[in-house]
Scaffold this motif. Structure first.
Motif, PDB file in Angstrom:
ATOM      1  N   UNK A  96      -4.277  -2.178  11.504  1.00 33.05           N
ATOM      2  CA  UNK A  96      -3.957  -0.980  10.731  1.00 33.05           C
ATOM      3  C   UNK A  96      -3.498  -1.360   9.322  1.00 33.05           C
ATOM      4  N   UNK A  97      -3.796  -0.462   8.369  1.00 31.01           N
ATOM      5  CA  UNK A  97      -3.283  -0.562   7.010  1.00 31.01           C
ATOM      6  C   UNK A  97      -2.204   0.492   6.810  1.00 31.01           C
ATOM      7  N   UNK A  98      -1.402   0.303   5.768  1.00 26.60           N
ATOM      8  CA  UNK A  98      -0.436   1.340   5.408  1.00 26.60           C
ATOM      9  C   UNK A  98      -0.268   1.352   3.893  1.00 26.60           C
ATOM     10  N   UNK A  99       0.307   2.413   3.351  1.00 25.77           N
ATOM     11  CA  UNK A  99       0.528   2.514   1.911  1.00 25.77           C
ATOM     12  C   UNK A  99       1.527   1.456   1.453  1.00 25.77           C
ATOM     13  N   UNK A 100       1.225   0.853   0.298  1.00 25.19           N
ATOM     14  CA  UNK A 100       2.118  -0.141  -0.297  1.00 25.19           C
ATOM     15  C   UNK A 100       3.112   0.611  -1.198  1.00 25.19           C
ATOM     16  N   UNK A 101       4.366   0.643  -0.774  1.00 25.03           N
ATOM     17  CA  UNK A 101       5.369   1.417  -1.511  1.00 25.03           C
ATOM     18  C   UNK A 101       5.619   0.869  -2.907  1.00 25.03           C
ATOM     19  N   UNK A 102       5.377  -0.404  -3.111  1.00 29.00           N
ATOM     20  CA  UNK A 102       5.611  -1.013  -4.422  1.00 29.00           C
ATOM     21  C   UNK A 102       4.433  -0.821  -5.368  1.00 29.00           C
ATOM     22  N   UNK A 103       3.279  -0.453  -4.818  1.00 32.51           N
ATOM     23  CA  UNK A 103       2.081  -0.233  -5.644  1.00 32.51           C
ATOM     24  C   UNK A 103       1.424   1.072  -5.199  1.00 32.51           C
ATOM     25  N   UNK A 104       1.814   2.183  -5.774  1.00 29.39           N
ATOM     26  CA  UNK A 104       1.267   3.492  -5.370  1.00 29.39           C
ATOM     27  C   UNK A 104      -0.268   3.502  -5.408  1.00 29.39           C
ATOM     28  N   UNK A 105      -0.841   4.093  -4.383  1.00 34.47           N
ATOM     29  CA  UNK A 105      -2.303   4.180  -4.305  1.00 34.47           C
ATOM     30  C   UNK A 105      -2.949   2.958  -3.700  1.00 34.47           C
ATOM     31  N   UNK A 106      -2.173   1.910  -3.426  1.00 39.59           N
ATOM     32  CA  UNK A 106      -2.707   0.684  -2.848  1.00 39.59           C
ATOM     33  C   UNK A 106      -2.364   0.615  -1.364  1.00 39.59           C
ATOM     34  N   UNK A 107      -3.168  -0.156  -0.646  1.00 31.46           N
ATOM     35  CA  UNK A 107      -2.945  -0.327   0.782  1.00 31.46           C
ATOM     36  C   UNK A 107      -2.585  -1.771   1.090  1.00 31.46           C
ATOM     37  N   UNK A 108      -1.856  -1.949   2.172  1.00 27.89           N
ATOM     38  CA  UNK A 108      -1.500  -3.295   2.614  1.00 27.89           C
ATOM     39  C   UNK A 108      -1.597  -3.343   4.139  1.00 27.89           C
ATOM     40  N   UNK A 109      -1.710  -4.553   4.665  1.00 28.18           N
ATOM     41  CA  UNK A 109      -1.737  -4.724   6.111  1.00 28.18           C
ATOM     42  C   UNK A 109      -0.371  -4.352   6.666  1.00 28.18           C
TER      43      UNK A 109
END
Length: 328
Positions: A96-109
């Motif tokens: 699963x991916x989730x939103x990267x709180x430090x980079x809006x609009x980006x996804x992270x593992x």
């Protein structure tokens, strides 16, 4: 075809790469090392696939499909095979991916979505298929088991070329189980001859049949039979392989059967395959400095009619005759 095509004498590799793209067969994709097979190129592959599928079924094989993902522990069960493909494996570790709180609009593992067991994206299917065969084979009456699958595989190649070596490619892979060593050897040799027949009599590509050396042998096989085709640059291209697996995978996955005397024995196995590398062989065997050349069996477009006329009336008259021909 463009007049700007590099000639074979100038740079054979560049000639090939340019031809594949300019002939509208395939192109590089946004995924490193992977290709997009375009409609004209795929139409050629479909013709190959249809003929091979006919030949497989004539020799008693049936099609099936097995999963793309192989549990790491299952892949490791056959040690030689695992070691042989270890450097080429793509591995799924999270789901699963989730939103990267430090980079809006980006996804992270999502670190909390780690798989309990890592999954190998199949570089070949012996592990998943032989683990399945364990449940399919109980008695000599279940043998021979003659299965083929049409699939994609992933091998994380560092240097890639369209059709010849890509990180993901299409192929077929046959996997058979037999009651005796001799039956399995005969199957391995039979499929090498099927490939040679297909290459020579359908693709019009001369090949040499033979055995691979011990160092070139498929990881986990006792013998590897192959067909090699000579390209216009004087280099041989491995065009298809058929492997006598002995009892290696049967022992790794405990695939046994009760013989006619009621005694338990491990089955004897084979695997064999050809891939979209045959598309590269086709291009390099038949084409020239003017562009793509295809044998009639594999040409999606057999005839092009070019009307020659001076007036609209002549064009209409010619079109009327051409339309009749194209409908027929």
């Amino acid at each position: 075809m463009s007049k700007n095509l590099t000639t074979r004498a100038e740079d054979y590799s560049k000639w090939y790469n340019e031809l594949v793209v300019k002939a509208d067969l395939a192109e590089n994709s946004g995924v490193r090392g992977c290709m997009v097979i375009k409609p004209y190129g795929y139409a050629i592959w479909e013709k190959m696939q249809a003929e091979l599928d006919r030949m497989f079924k004539e020799t008693g094989h049936s099609n099936a499909y097995f999963p793309l993902f192989v549990p790491k522990s299952m892949f490791e069960a056959e040690e030689k095979n695992a070691e042989g493909f270890a450097k080429e494996c793509a591995i799924v570790t999270h789901y699963r991916l989730k939103n990267d709180e430090e980079r809006p609009g980006k996804l992270m593992v999502d670190p909390n979505a780690k798989l309990e067991e890592e999954l190998i994206v199949r570089p070949t299917s012996e592990a998943i298929i032989w683990s399945t065969y364990k449940g399919w084979v109980q008695s000599y009456r279940d043998l021979p088991l003659l299965i083929n699958q049409w699939a994609n595989v992933v091998r994380w190649e560092m240097r890639t070329r369209l059709f010849l070596r890509t990180a993901e490619f299409l192929w077929q892979e046959g996997h058979t189980a037999h009651a005796t060593r001799q039956e399995a050897i005969e199957e391995s040799e039979k499929m090498m001859h099927v490939y040679a027949d297909f290459a020579q009599n359908f693709m019009a590509i001369p090949v040499i049949k033979g055995l691979k050396t011990e160092t070139e042998r498929f990881a986990g096989a006792d013998e590897t039979y192959c067909i090699e085709a000579l390209m216009q640059d004087g280099k041989a291209l491995q065009a298809g392989t058929s492997h006598f697996l002995g009892q290696n995978f049967a022992k790794a996955f405990d695939v046994k059967f009760a013989n006619k005397e009621g005694k338990q024995e491990h089955v004897w196995g084979t695997s064999w395959g050809v891939s979209t590398r045959l598309m590269g062989a086709l291009v390099m065997t038949h084409s020239d400095d003017k562009g793509l050349v295809l044998p009639p069996n594999l040409a999606p477009i057999q005839v092009v009619i070019v009307p020659i006329y001076k007036t609209d009336e002549q064009f209409d008259a010619i079109s009327g005759q051409v339309n009749v021909l194209t409908v027929e």
